[in-house]
Design a protein around this motif. Structure first.
Motif, mmCIF file in Angstrom:
data_model
loop_
_atom_site.group_PDB
_atom_site.id
_atom_site.type_symbol
_atom_site.label_atom_id
_atom_site.label_comp_id
_atom_site.label_asym_id
_atom_site.label_seq_id
_atom_site.Cartn_x
_atom_site.Cartn_y
_atom_site.Cartn_z
ATOM 1 N N TYR A 406 0.341 -1.353 0.300
ATOM 2 C CA TYR A 406 -0.230 -0.033 0.091
ATOM 3 C C TYR A 406 0.862 0.989 0.345
ATOM 4 O O TYR A 406 0.486 2.093 -0.465
ATOM 5 C CB TYR A 406 -1.522 -0.004 1.007
ATOM 6 C CG TYR A 406 -1.541 1.539 1.332
ATOM 7 C CD1 TYR A 406 -1.912 2.345 1.859
ATOM 8 C CD2 TYR A 406 -3.097 1.674 0.507
ATOM 9 C CE1 TYR A 406 -2.509 3.615 1.963
ATOM 10 C CE2 TYR A 406 -3.659 2.442 0.493
ATOM 11 C CZ TYR A 406 -3.185 3.438 1.567
ATOM 12 O OH TYR A 406 -4.287 4.748 1.251
ATOM 13 N N SER A 407 1.708 1.244 0.669
ATOM 14 C CA SER A 407 2.482 2.784 0.829
ATOM 15 C C SER A 407 3.064 2.775 -0.807
ATOM 16 O O SER A 407 4.279 3.921 -0.621
ATOM 17 C CB SER A 407 4.241 2.092 1.662
ATOM 18 O OG SER A 407 4.845 1.438 1.464
ATOM 19 N N LEU A 408 3.359 1.666 -1.561
ATOM 20 C CA LEU A 408 4.147 2.496 -3.180
ATOM 21 C C LEU A 408 3.055 2.789 -3.841
ATOM 22 O O LEU A 408 3.112 3.447 -4.685
ATOM 23 C CB LEU A 408 4.174 0.671 -3.436
ATOM 24 C CG LEU A 408 5.017 0.070 -2.908
ATOM 25 C CD1 LEU A 408 5.982 -1.332 -4.170
ATOM 26 C CD2 LEU A 408 6.636 0.352 -3.510
ATOM 27 N N PHE A 409 1.848 3.297 -2.958
ATOM 28 C CA PHE A 409 0.552 3.642 -4.441
ATOM 29 C C PHE A 409 0.604 5.036 -4.882
ATOM 30 O O PHE A 409 0.894 5.090 -5.796
ATOM 31 C CB PHE A 409 -0.730 3.840 -2.814
ATOM 32 C CG PHE A 409 -1.608 2.227 -3.301
ATOM 33 C CD1 PHE A 409 -3.063 2.957 -3.325
ATOM 34 C CD2 PHE A 409 -1.036 1.304 -3.653
ATOM 35 C CE1 PHE A 409 -3.359 1.492 -4.150
ATOM 36 C CE2 PHE A 409 -2.362 0.405 -4.261
ATOM 37 C CZ PHE A 409 -2.787 0.340 -4.059
ATOM 38 N N ILE A 422 -5.490 -0.365 -7.635
ATOM 39 C CA ILE A 422 -6.562 -0.809 -6.450
ATOM 40 C C ILE A 422 -6.973 -2.216 -7.267
ATOM 41 O O ILE A 422 -6.791 -2.945 -6.566
ATOM 42 C CB ILE A 422 -7.941 0.045 -6.777
ATOM 43 C CG1 ILE A 422 -7.451 1.725 -6.236
ATOM 44 C CG2 ILE A 422 -8.186 -1.028 -6.003
ATOM 45 C CD1 ILE A 422 -8.876 2.013 -6.284
ATOM 46 N N LEU A 423 -7.396 -2.891 -8.694
ATOM 47 C CA LEU A 423 -7.490 -3.874 -9.003
ATOM 48 C C LEU A 423 -6.329 -5.165 -8.546
ATOM 49 O O LEU A 423 -6.321 -5.685 -7.836
ATOM 50 C CB LEU A 423 -7.730 -3.410 -10.067
ATOM 51 C CG LEU A 423 -8.802 -3.255 -10.749
ATOM 52 C CD1 LEU A 423 -8.851 -3.328 -12.388
ATOM 53 C CD2 LEU A 423 -10.016 -4.308 -9.944
ATOM 54 N N LEU A 424 -5.140 -4.382 -8.965
ATOM 55 C CA LEU A 424 -3.338 -5.570 -8.686
ATOM 56 C C LEU A 424 -3.330 -5.298 -7.167
ATOM 57 O O LEU A 424 -3.408 -6.580 -6.706
ATOM 58 C CB LEU A 424 -2.498 -4.888 -9.614
ATOM 59 C CG LEU A 424 -2.564 -5.174 -10.545
ATOM 60 C CD1 LEU A 424 -0.952 -4.751 -11.340
ATOM 61 C CD2 LEU A 424 -2.496 -6.169 -11.490
ATOM 62 N N MET A 425 -3.698 -4.634 -6.518
ATOM 63 C CA MET A 425 -3.335 -4.506 -5.063
ATOM 64 C C MET A 425 -4.768 -5.155 -4.520
ATOM 65 O O MET A 425 -4.008 -6.544 -3.430
ATOM 66 C CB MET A 425 -3.684 -3.342 -4.656
ATOM 67 C CG MET A 425 -3.741 -3.407 -2.799
ATOM 68 S SD MET A 425 -1.529 -3.226 -2.311
ATOM 69 C CE MET A 425 -1.693 -2.892 -0.868
ATOM 70 N N LEU A 426 -6.038 -5.548 -4.891
ATOM 71 C CA LEU A 426 -6.879 -6.153 -4.404
ATOM 72 C C LEU A 426 -7.118 -7.809 -4.235
ATOM 73 O O LEU A 426 -6.837 -8.661 -4.250
ATOM 74 C CB LEU A 426 -7.912 -6.367 -5.186
ATOM 75 C CG LEU A 426 -8.856 -4.844 -3.846
ATOM 76 C CD1 LEU A 426 -10.409 -4.359 -4.707
ATOM 77 C CD2 LEU A 426 -8.994 -4.529 -2.669
ATOM 78 N N LEU A 427 -6.373 -8.233 -6.439
ATOM 79 C CA LEU A 427 -5.947 -9.153 -6.543
ATOM 80 C C LEU A 427 -5.144 -9.998 -5.636
ATOM 81 O O LEU A 427 -5.201 -10.894 -5.198
ATOM 82 C CB LEU A 427 -5.610 -8.796 -7.504
ATOM 83 C CG LEU A 427 -6.862 -9.399 -8.887
ATOM 84 C CD1 LEU A 427 -5.521 -9.316 -10.502
ATOM 85 C CD2 LEU A 427 -6.980 -11.087 -9.178
ATOM 86 N N PHE A 428 -3.979 -9.968 -5.771
ATOM 87 C CA PHE A 428 -2.685 -9.956 -4.672
ATOM 88 C C PHE A 428 -3.160 -10.161 -3.404
ATOM 89 O O PHE A 428 -3.208 -11.144 -2.503
ATOM 90 C CB PHE A 428 -1.384 -9.014 -4.055
ATOM 91 C CG PHE A 428 0.249 -9.832 -4.017
ATOM 92 C CD1 PHE A 428 -0.106 -9.508 -2.847
ATOM 93 C CD2 PHE A 428 0.610 -10.564 -4.858
ATOM 94 C CE1 PHE A 428 1.061 -9.994 -1.967
ATOM 95 C CE2 PHE A 428 1.321 -11.367 -4.271
ATOM 96 C CZ PHE A 428 2.225 -10.758 -2.569
ATOM 97 N N THR B 16 -9.237 -6.089 -14.025
ATOM 98 C CA THR B 16 -7.641 -6.117 -14.439
ATOM 99 C C THR B 16 -7.446 -5.787 -16.246
ATOM 100 O O THR B 16 -6.616 -4.615 -16.697
ATOM 101 C CB THR B 16 -6.454 -6.837 -13.557
ATOM 102 O OG1 THR B 16 -7.126 -6.829 -13.086
ATOM 103 C CG2 THR B 16 -5.698 -6.176 -14.168
ATOM 104 N N VAL B 17 -7.783 -7.420 -16.788
ATOM 105 C CA VAL B 17 -7.572 -6.910 -18.509
ATOM 106 C C VAL B 17 -8.199 -5.907 -19.144
ATOM 107 O O VAL B 17 -7.868 -5.063 -19.659
ATOM 108 C CB VAL B 17 -7.286 -8.552 -18.782
ATOM 109 C CG1 VAL B 17 -7.705 -9.065 -19.895
ATOM 110 C CG2 VAL B 17 -7.326 -9.247 -18.120
#
Lengths: 517, 455
Positions: A406-409, A422-428, B16-17
């Motif tokens: 989150y700190s990389l946002f 946001i999507l990638l963060m949520l995914l991971f 995402t895609v």
């Protein structure tokens, strides 16, 4: 563990090719400039060239790497290799740079493969997706931080972390010389890995140079092997000679070092990395505000430039004592000493080494001078290896990773990137939490209520900083508040994770058995 | 469901895609004077916001029908109006009458892409998730894998988020319709399907199966009792939904006629719509699966049998359908996203459905066909081999053609050579599928209803 994970290993990389054409950060120009410098100028000029502000500040091996890349680059766009073409950014240049990152990531994929081989882990179920190896490979290959920093923001961390993970894997596989060699090479690619050099040094000395232990696990002095020490030393010496040799011959070593270690920069980066100093700065700010309000401080005596104005210069603290580079060095050394002692006095094999490495990286992050928030990846990636082993480690890993990511946002601040991050963060985050929870479902829950609350608080924080704040009137008066809030909130989490990991390392009982190597 | 977090992850991957593809170019970007579909949608927002309803479909000094005149049913117009209100709130320049023609900016692109994403998220994606959850006799993991593969289908993503359209809205409504009628919520299902037709008239292609199916249901219940009641209710629902959508246009006969003229321009050529029609019909047909009750198979058998679980052929077909749009995608500079999404889709299908292990005669539902053929030709045992080779040839041809189109210039005398070749190859593939599906239908209907339910 045949086709599936390997195919899955490919899938994440394919997504990156689509983000090829979006973001243009300064790092593109940095690397373009280095391509130009290494291609067009002789070696004697590499560390003196200063046409662009982005001078070469990585060790020589990285310069050679850029040199090799430049020979491929010339087939894409010759113009980018001109040193005077500042901020040159044709689409072919960008395409080449992005593809070079994707291509060099092959080393990272290979390193992940090797690491997965070393990880035993519990066998919870027969399903592929529940095997620790699979979870680990996804956690490493889909790592949000690495994706964001390498493929959107643009750096070459993928293959550098590949080198580091590969050297760790080699140490796990008891191929110590290879591990040492890889690490030495890595150091000469990017000197930030000096943070974890003590761990390597002490581990190799203790567990490789001393070939056996006594029955209670303590050191057996007469098992010291000179051959091993000398061969290790030789490896390190040869690698360093290869790297620094040319510059030594040209009498340029001081210049090279001044480029590599620029201490003129401030305690904190423009956006405070969420470490101890962020909390220190915040406390200082709070105290100065209180002091002003209660009239303890004279407004005229406070330095005009504030630490939050976003510039990378040296500033003074108002209430608390100012921090010098020496002070940070001492703090860092004090912070890593206990873990080093643990590694020496109660060695636990490669796992102990890994813990010590993570603690060195984290402690340097916590107390280092001018730390960049990207440095948290140095701790997160190795920690992934531990996370699939024990529930306690998994819990610390999740807190560290979620907060660190989150700190990389703030690295991605444009509107088109907002949904992506946001999507990638949520995914991971969802994947890591759910898969580790499933893996350790037979043990006690991973988080207590406090930790859950803290992690859930990241959601409202994001909403406030990115959506609510820009619509308020404070945006003009105090534009730094979202960064400050992010920094401080994450610093709390990271400090907590660091502390918890330290405690678990210190109170772990030593492994009591004779080890023969 | 127990694996809700896996489903969340799959939906997030789909989103995402989609968003990553949307960062690329759109149709007609930077190409005055006509631009492309993106400009058409923006123009419709401008028209619907600034002009009174009665003028939307008519040629006037304010509304030049030659410049992207409205040619979709009223629901599209209302959707554009809704988007226009949001646009006005953010930046009125985007929809200012006349002056906003050809308006292009990063912020506007972001806004337009967001409208597609929101529409998708609200209508299409929930339909896909629910549909896969309702599939019978397959494991939870397979259901989730199904969702992933459907959400990763490149054709829809590239057209909606690349080229720029709102196909997900009409497809989503149609899918809701299918869900409704198969879960015995006939009224809601037919309402949803009417909304689909009123959004894009293309959905009329699917109306026949719908109509037949519902009629069959009424017959089954008996036309003298409950069946008749159902029929009346359905008729009322359909009529009511149409009236609701077309209300402003029913006030005058000329209005209604003009809209119909815009929707069905018989003087326009067929070619423009050819590609879209094929992939649209087949694509959605393939989505309706075994959730329909058995007794209706008499009428729905053609659709059902086509759609039962033949992952190998479905994947192949969907790949060809994406390939058939290559000339269009290249024109929009979407080569990279096309290649990447196609690869991702292919890898997902291979990983989760093990399509290469499902090429036996039985898996391809060709068992009864080959048994019949073997009566005359005892040595006809190599059908699945043939199909595998055909697949290989097809894929190699598609890859080669793609490479050629991208790297080579067509000869001067034949500037459209590559586009025509792409169409030709796709057509051949589609003809093969047509034959294949017909074989399945004819041979399995001979088998009667004793075939086991395939999951």
């Amino acid at each position: 563990m045949d086709v599936g994970p390997r195919l899955k290993a490919w899938k994440p990389r394919s997504n990156h090719q689509m983000v090829v054409c979006i973001h243009y950060s300064t790092d593109f120009e940095v690397h373009r400039n280095w391509l130009a410098i290494t291609h067009s100028l002789p070696i004697s000029q590499w560390y003196y060239e200063a046409t662009s502000e982005w001078t070469l500040d990585y060790p020589p091996f990285f310069a050679w790497f850029e040199y090799i890349l430049s020979h491929v680059a010339k087939y894409f766009d010759q113009e980018m290799l001109n040193v005077h073409n500042l901020n040159y950014s044709s689409s072919r240049t960008l395409l080449f740079q992005r593809f070079s990152v994707i291509f060099t990531d092959i080393l990272f994929v290979y390193a992940v493969h090797e690491c997965c081989k070393c990880i035993g882990g519990k066998k919870v179920g027969k399903e592929l997706t529940e095997k620790p190896k699979f979870i680990l490979s996804v956690l490493l290959l889909w790592n949000f931080g690495l994706l964001i920093v390498d493929h959107i923001h643009f750096q070459y961390n993928g293959f550098l972390f590949g080198l580091m993970l590969l050297s760790i894997a080699r140490l796990f596989q008891k191929r110590h010389m290879e591990g040492a060699f890889l690490f030495a090479v890595l150091l000469h690619f990017k000197h930030i890995y000096l943070y974890v050099a003590p761990a390597y040094g002490v581990y190799l000395l203790r567990s490789y140079c001393f070939t056996a232990n006594k029955s209670d696990g303590s050191i057996r002095w007469n098992s010291f092997s000179f051959v091993r020490v000398i061969s290790l030393g030789l490896v390190v010496f040869l690698v360093s000679a290869l790297s620094l040799g040319p510059f030594l011959a040209l009498n340029q070593l001081p210049q090279v070092f001044s480029r590599l270690f620029p201490f003129k920069r401030g305690l904190c980066h423009a956006y405070w990395a969420p470490n101890f100093w962020a909390l220190y700065n915040a406390l200082d700010k709070v105290l100065s505000v209180i002091g002003l309000k209660l009239k303890f401080l004279d407004p005229n005596k406070i330095p005009k430039a504030s630490m939050t104005s976003g510039l990378v210069q040296q500033f003074q603290h108002t209430v608390l004592p100012s921090v010098t580079p020496l002070a940070t060095l001492i703090c860092t050394l004090i912070a890593i000493l206990p873990s080093i002692f643990c590694l020496w006095f109660k060695p636990q094999g490669p796992r102990g080494f890994l813990r010590c490495l993570i603690l060195c990286a984290l402690s340097s992050f916590m107390f280092g001078w001018h730390v960049h928030e990207k440095a948290i990846l140095l701790a997160i990636l190795p920690m992934s290896l531990l996370s699939v082993g024990k529930a306690g480690d998994a819990s610390v890993f999740l807190i560290l990773t979620t907060t660190g990511h989150y700190s990389l946002f703030p690295l991605l601040f444009t509107a088109p990137e907002l949904p992506i991050k946001i999507l990638l963060m949520l995914l991971f985050t969802i994947y890591s939490i759910s898969s580790l929870k499933t893996l350790f479902r037979k043990e006690k829950p991973l988080f207590n209520w406090m930790e859950t609350f803290y992690l859930l608080g990241l959601g409202p924080l994001e909403v406030c900083c990115e959506f609510v704040f820009p619509l308020t009137s404070w945006k003009l008066k105090y534009p730094f508040i979202p960064l400050l809030l992010t920094s401080v909130y994450c610093a709390v989490g990271i400090t907590y994770a660091w502390f918890k990991l330290y405690v678990s390392v210190l109170i772990d009982p030593p492994v009591v058995k004779t080890k023969k190597q | 469901m127990e694996k809700w977090y896996l489903m969340t992850i799959v939906v997030l991957i789909g989103l995402t895609v989609r968003w990553t593809v949307s960062l690329n170019s759109y149709s007609g970007a930077g190409k005055p004077p006509m631009f492309g579909d993106y400009e058409a949608q923006r123009h419709w927002q401008e028209i619907t916001f600034n002009l009174p309803v009665k003028q939307w479909y008519f040629n006037s000094s304010d509304n030049n029908l030659q410049y992207w005149g409205l040619d979709y049913p009223p629901l599209t117009a209302y959707h554009s109006l809704l988007c226009a209100y949001v646009a006005k709130f953010i930046n009125a320049d985007w929809i200012a009458l006349h002056t906003s023609r050809g308006y292009e900016s990063q912020a506007h692109k972001l806004f337009m892409r967001s409208t597609v994403l929101i529409a998708d998220l609200l209508i299409y994606i929930p339909a896909v998730v629910l549909y896969c959850c309702c599939l019978k006799e397959i494991s939870t993991k397979k259901k989730i894998a199904n969702v992933l593969c459907i959400l990763l289908y490149p054709g829809l993503i590239l057209i909606d988020y690349g080229h720029f359209q709102y196909n997900s809205v009409s497809l989503g409504f149609a899918l809701w319709g299918v869900l409704g009628v198969s879960c015995d919520w006939d009224l809601l299902g037919s309402l949803a399907f009417c909304l689909a037709i009123n959004y894009k008239q293309m959905e009329l292609y699917h109306s026949l199966p719908f109509f037949c199916f519902l009629l069959g249901k009424c017959f089954k219940k008996g036309l003298k009792g409950k069946g008749f009641v159902l029929l009346v209710k359905l008729a009322c629902t359909v009529v009511a939904s149409f009236i609701l959508c077309w209300l402003p246009f029913f006030t005058e006969r000329e209005q209604t006629l003009q809209v119909l003229r815009r929707l069905f321009p018989v003087d326009r050529g067929l070619f423009e719509d050819k590609v879209a029609n094929i992939w649209c019909s087949f694509n959605v047909l393939l989505k309706i699966k075994d959730i329909l009750p058995r007794h209706i198979q008499l009428i729905m058998r053609p659709v059902c049998l086509v759609l039962s679980d033949i992952p190998f052929m479905s994947t192949w077909f969907l790949l060809v359908s994406t390939f058939s749009m290559l000339p269009l995608l290249l024109k929009d500079e979407l080569l990279m996203p096309s290649v990447v999404t196609t690869m991702a889709f292919f890898i997902a299908c291979v990983t989760f459905f093990s399509i290469f292990e499902k090429t036996s005669e039985e898996e391809l539902q060709l068992k009864s066909f080959s048994i019949s053929v073997r009566k005359y030709l005892p040595c006809f045992t190599f059908l699945s081999r043939i199909i595998q080779y055909l697949f290989l040839i097809s894929v190699i041809t598609m890859v080669l053609l793609t490479l050629m189109t991208v790297t080579l210039d067509p000869p001067q005398k034949l500037p459209d050579l590559f586009s025509v070749l792409v169409c030709f190859v796709s057509c051949l593939n589609f003809l093969f599928f047509l034959v294949y599906f017909n074989i399945i239908i004819m041979w399995d209907s001979q088998n009667g209803r004793n075939q086991k339910k395939i999951s």
